[in-house]
Design an enzyme around this catalytic site. Structure first.
Site, PDB file in Angstrom:
ATOM      1  N   GLY A 225       0.823  -1.206   0.000  1.00  0.00           N
ATOM      2  CA  GLY A 225       0.000   0.000   0.000  1.00  0.00           C
ATOM      3  C   GLY A 225       0.850   1.247   0.000  1.00  0.00           C
ATOM      4  O   GLY A 225       2.045   1.218  -0.295  1.00  0.00           O
ATOM      5  N   ASN A 226       0.225   2.363   0.333  1.00  0.00           N
ATOM      6  CA  ASN A 226       0.936   3.641   0.387  1.00  0.00           C
ATOM      7  C   ASN A 226       0.334   4.492   1.503  1.00  0.00           C
ATOM      8  O   ASN A 226      -0.612   4.089   2.177  1.00  0.00           O
ATOM      9  CB  ASN A 226       0.872   4.358  -0.967  1.00  0.00           C
ATOM     10  CG  ASN A 226      -0.557   4.554  -1.446  1.00  0.00           C
ATOM     11  OD1 ASN A 226      -1.325   5.310  -0.860  1.00  0.00           O
ATOM     12  ND2 ASN A 226      -0.920   3.851  -2.517  1.00  0.00           N
ATOM     13  N   ARG A 227       0.876   5.693   1.679  1.00  0.00           N
ATOM     14  CA  ARG A 227       0.518   6.528   2.821  1.00  0.00           C
ATOM     15  C   ARG A 227      -0.661   7.471   2.550  1.00  0.00           C
ATOM     16  O   ARG A 227      -1.003   8.286   3.404  1.00  0.00           O
ATOM     17  CB  ARG A 227       1.725   7.364   3.248  1.00  0.00           C
ATOM     18  CG  ARG A 227       2.921   6.558   3.709  1.00  0.00           C
ATOM     19  CD  ARG A 227       4.066   7.486   4.120  1.00  0.00           C
ATOM     20  NE  ARG A 227       5.264   6.751   4.470  1.00  0.00           N
ATOM     21  CZ  ARG A 227       5.511   6.252   5.680  1.00  0.00           C
ATOM     22  NH1 ARG A 227       4.620   6.421   6.637  1.00  0.00           N
ATOM     23  NH2 ARG A 227       6.624   5.592   5.922  1.00  0.00           N
ATOM     24  N   SER A 228      -1.280   7.410   1.410  1.00  0.00           N
ATOM     25  CA  SER A 228      -2.327   8.370   1.081  1.00  0.00           C
ATOM     26  C   SER A 228      -3.503   8.265   2.050  1.00  0.00           C
ATOM     27  O   SER A 228      -4.037   7.181   2.296  1.00  0.00           O
ATOM     28  CB  SER A 228      -2.825   8.148  -0.346  1.00  0.00           C
ATOM     29  OG  SER A 228      -3.864   9.048  -0.646  1.00  0.00           O
TER      30      SER A 228
END
Length: 417
Positions: A225-228
């Site tokens: 995933g990512n930090r958004s």
């Protein structure tokens, strides 16, 4: 002639006497009337001078003493109270914003046809300020052709009619028709009030916004995933709704409350986001891809949790490319004249990489910002440069994400059709 709640002359101060923005909160006779108390509290605590104008039916749900105590103003439902003040004219004339929450099917019909049989409907006829309706009713009533036509009439006249939320209704019924969260209604009111005479310039438009970050499962408990956080995409959705647009928000793994008046489509992976965006984009005037979409996903999904083995290094994770949704939309344009906006999160050579990405993706606008662990992701503020296909560049200084959102819509508008 005066009724039991007739105001004294001093109860209706002259325009601008309080130095606060003047809001008229109309309340019609639906079970959701109690939620308007929270909206009233948020408005008053944020420095607005609020006059509550309920219908007679609304007072069956919440009494006049409650509205008077929370607003600091006397409450009446009819034009015969305090006739010397001409309330059926003065209240609307002096308002900076009129918001009706909840707005029942009956109230919407009266407003659309210009009826003026009580203080609220008279106020709606005399108001020359922005007007917001927050409908709340059973799904069948909301979907009835008569209600849909009344809503269309009000929107054509410049009113902002917020789409109801989906959820639990009266009794055991569930569906579209629920009054949106009061906190989100407050945000819409704040944005409409801030825009003032600019009005709902996106009225009649359908826009699609993606937000959040996709997650690509590795096994039943792990994902890439990512930090958004989704906050920028949600700001885009909120500002578009406040400007009168019909908004579809494709939300990937966010923990944010649904914006008022927005149809939210939850998704998880990049493939799910692609399917949802393409489905919604078929009749959209503009698509803004603010979501952080994973470029890759694991080539294989482990049906069971991947175990750690003593003394052994983990097996490499093979990755495959996800579809490039932004490039696909830009190339195919599901609707003629559609405006496509992309986002580019960069960590170095920000503008150079952004210009190359704009060329490669083929979108009309590209919002380029520098990101990092403590920059942009999860923050309430943002800073960016909006690159256009014609070579122009619009810098947006550091500030609230809704300011960037408004700049994006300001740049989208002249490109529509």
């Amino acid at each position: 002639m005066a009724g039991p709640h007739a105001p004294e002359a001093s109860d209706t101060p002259s325009p601008g006497a309080s130095g606060k923005p003047r809001v008229v909160l109309g309340v019609s006779g639906g079970i959701a009337a109690y939620k308007a108390c929270e909206l009233l509290r948020r408005l008053t605590e944020s420095g607005h001078d609020v006059r509550v104008v309920p219908t007679a039916s609304a007072l069956r749900f919440v009494g006049a003493p409650t509205w008077a105590a929370l607003s600091g103003h006397p409450v009446s439902t009819e034009v015969w109270s305090g006739v010397h003040e001409v309330p059926h004219v003065r209240i609307g004339q002096h308002a900076d914003l009129v918001v009706v929450a909840p707005a029942t099917a009956d109230l919407l019909a009266k407003a659309a046809h210009g009826l003026a049989d009580d203080l609220l409907t008279s106020t709606l006829l005399t108001a020359r300020c922005p007007v917001v309706f927050a409908p709340a009713m059973h799904t069948e009533m909301w979907e009835h052709p008569a209600t849909r036509e009344n809503v269309a009439v009000l929107r054509r006249r410049g009113a902002v009619v917020i789409e109801p939320a989906v959820g639990r209704l009266t009794g055991v019924d569930t569906g579209k028709g629920r009054l949106p969260d009061p906190g989100e209604l407050f945000e819409i009111c704040r944005r409409v009030l801030a825009r003032g005479a600019a009005g709902p310039d996106l009225a009649g438009r359908h826009v699609v916004v993606s937000a959040g970050g996709t997650r690509e499962p590795l096994d039943p408990v792990r994902f890439l995933g990512n930090r958004s956080s989704g906050k920028q995409g949600y700001a885009l959705a909120r500002t578009a709704a406040a400007r009168g647009a019909r908004v579809t928000l494709v939300a990937a793994n966010t923990a944010l409350p649904d914006p008022a008046g927005v149809d939210v489509v939850p998704v998880g992976t990049a493939l799910e986001l692609r399917a949802a965006v393409l489905a919604a984009a078929g009749d959209a005037d503009a698509v803004v891809m603010a979501a952080a979409v994973a470029d890759f996903r694991p080539a294989e999904y482990a049906a069971g949790k991947i175990k750690k083995k003593d003394g052994a290094d983990p097996a490499p994770v093979a990755l495959v490319r996800n579809p490039d949704v932004l490039a696909e939309l830009s190339a195919e344009r599901p609707r003629a004249g559609q405006v496509i906006v992309g986002f580019a999160a960069e960590t170095d050579d920000v503008l150079a990489n952004g210009r190359e990405k704009l060329r490669r993706k083929g979108c009309d606008l590209l919002v380029v910002n520098e990101v990092g662990e403590r920059r942009t992701f999860g923050s309430e503020e943002n800073e960016a440069v909006v690159l256009a296909e014609d070579g122009t560049e619009t810098p947006v200084p550091y500030g609230p994400k809704e300011a960037l959102a408004d700049t994006v819509w300001d740049l989208v508008l002249p490109r529509l059709d």
